[in-house]
Design an enzyme around this catalytic site. Sequence first.
Site, PDB file in Angstrom:
ATOM      1  CE  LYS A 231     -15.958   1.673  26.590  1.00 16.51           C
ATOM      2  NZ  LYS A 231     -16.178   2.285  27.924  1.00 16.51           N
TER       3      LYS A 231
ATOM      4  CB  SER B 243     -13.353   4.858  27.777  1.00 19.64           C
ATOM      5  OG  SER B 243     -14.304   4.055  28.420  1.00 19.64           O
TER       6      SER B 243
ATOM      7  CB  SER C 126     -16.403   5.183  30.418  1.00 24.51           C
ATOM      8  OG  SER C 126     -15.037   5.358  30.653  1.00 24.51           O
TER       9      SER C 126
END
Lengths: 424, 424
Positions: free
Chosen positions: A37, A112, A136
Amino acid sequence: MTDQPLWTLQLGHSEVDELAARADPEAPLAGVRFAIKDNIDLAGHPTTAACPALAAKPAGASATAVRLLLEAGAVPVGKTNLDQFATGLVGTRSPYGACHSVASPAHVSGGSSSGSAVAVASGLVPLALATDTAGSGRVPAACNGIVGVKPTRGLVSTTGVLPAVADLDCVTTLTATVSAARPALAALTWADPNDPRSRPMPPRAPAAVAARMRVVAVPDMALELDPPHQEAWTAALDRLRGVAAHVVPVDVAAFLEAGRLLYEGPWLAARYAAVGGHLEPDGPHLDPTVRRIVLRGRDIAGAEVFAGLERLATLRRQTEPVWADVDALMLPTTPGHPTIAEVAADPVGVNARLGRFTTFANLLDLCAVAVPAGERADGLPFGVQFVAPAFADAPLLDLAAAWCGEPVAPPAATAGSTLLAVAG
Amino acid sequence: MTDQPLWTLQLGHSEVDELAARADPEAPLAGVRFAIKDNIDLAGHPTTAACPALAAKPAGASATAVRLLLEAGAVPVGKTNLDQFATGLVGTRSPYGACHSVASPAHVSGGSSSGSAVAVASGLVPLALATDTAGSGRVPAACNGIVGVKPTRGLVSTTGVLPAVADLDCVTTLTATVSAARPALAALTWADPNDPRSRPMPPRAPAAVAARMRVVAVPDMALELDPPHQEAWTAALDRLRGVAAHVVPVDVAAFLEAGRLLYEGPWLAARYAAVGGHLEPDGPHLDPTVRRIVLRGRDIAGAEVFAGLERLATLRRQTEPVWADVDALMLPTTPGHPTIAEVAADPVGVNARLGRFTTFANLLDLCAVAVPAGERADGLPFGVQFVAPAFADAPLLDLAAAWCGEPVAPPAATAGSTLLAVAG
């Protein structure tokens, strides 16, 4: 393969091959490709957090979590898209474009950690690093039918992770199965002297941690789920009776109220403290919703923060007796699966609802595993999460494995699974 | 006796006699008279926190700490003066008047628990309840030559205590000796389900807690003490070699830097959250220095609070390795003993300096005991404090007792000391 905007950066074949050649073939994750990420540092490449203005500056060193995976033989292939500054649970808040669920181009990927989830669910990589502050990691796992493991806060270092809410951020793994997560978590679990929030697994489990999770609680009330979610949840409740020795109803109101604190004020100031410096000047490099939300944190008074901490302490105390009677709690990971159009129509409201069942975990110092729980009638994935007290990570993984029909004891004694057993 | 303004309220003889008659004569503190700092509730009487505007409203219930002393047979005789809202370490910030050290009418009593310390040091009561957030119990103990025990945060309930910095406030005992504190602490130590910050003594001591305190650390640097304090401190260092098996120098810079956070910003917002509602309208019921200080907390941004928590987490991590090598730390309780005139000339600066060695303890989750350490050449009392990790309360008391030449094992098995041994 996928044409989704899931990468902010893909490493070149030669760089990947070189990293693969460098890995010890005997290491527990030797050759395992993984995605990162893009709020987690990879040395030599920028960490954009989905803000293209940050793309100019390469990270000097890899985050501790990345370094540990590299040392375990894993091979990074790229950095993944996210809701900007890890502020969002939808996957649409990014100048790099919106991801969607692998099951439906109309429905959100969740966020996210959108790109990391899509990368794993599409089969591009068997492992991705994510983060999970309010959900997330777990929410995109649910939206894409994969496994998201959010360890107890502090077990995995956040050194080299761009903070969202620094006190709550957790590095999280995304994988297709619980078994695939085990060796990665074993490699990642390390007390980092450079991370002030790092906590070692205590030598003896705390009193609230069950060695084997026999009693699993479920909410004693209706959860206001979307109708297809409700059907799938009812089926999941039935299935749980075949997995857990005892299923008991509990009142989860205090858990959910604690979760609402995260979006309703004080903790926005923490986001502003973390990334407020990137919000001026405005421009197309900033997601307008993220910018608006984080700027609200600028106007929150210190006294409100302390009042919020006070309220949280009270709610946390209210929730603690639950763990005297139950080993883990099962909840839907999300209350529904919105479309990208629904998010566009109400970016803040739809996002907040999506986190209803995930936001409390880090505030209340719990660990959590999101697992697939079949499909809804419309073919979209449905997911549940198991939640337990801090440091219950190992037995919680076993419960998740049992749910998934995977081996409950760690598979054959690789170095990784041995480490996890020792750590647990 | 004393003509100092140490009481905000004295109970009538008949009320005291009635309470005494009600006490179980077999209880561990049967008949022991005690004073109550007037930020702690006593049912039926107002809690003014030295703000006369609060004198109109009697408390509906006693604070948990008061109730536990009553149940142990102790008898309250009155409420004591303090630096208003427990904001100060000097004892001069009160519309009820300034106390002074029992050793000198020109020198401060220390605060904020000024009246409680003077009451004990004057021999009016053998026990007083105080509070200690930044040193409010230990500093007046040092200024009056008595013992102040600040337990680990959460061991003694703060239910019914008007907060100063709610996350840090500790109920504290003031007594002439360590032995006199033991049964009171035994009675006070109780996990209060109504106090979200209450913490039970863990069944097994944490790794950093020594069963017996053999290695005592002292600062490895000069401490910029007032000259008469420096002389007394040098003598105390000599004396320590006869008390501790090993005396080792350590770097205390990170401890002291953590302590400065308490006065330099973020935590002022917590004081504003606690008592900001009492600051308007202004009037003679408000101490002007206290009002000015707490109002500064109104303008502190939430993001600053989170940045301060971040800084604190880093400093705390920096200090932790000390406890791997040492059992306790000895420091002067204060760097000097200012006069009331010196405080009047520089109310904020003199106060801040007075707390240099006490402010860090609660921020870093430590327990501490302030003990007398002889007299300075000018006859003023000098005090040192022993500081140790959370939950080291029992061995720390023994170290303090050894320092004072008192019995190290709890004295003959009264109910109180037995309870403490079990708790420890």
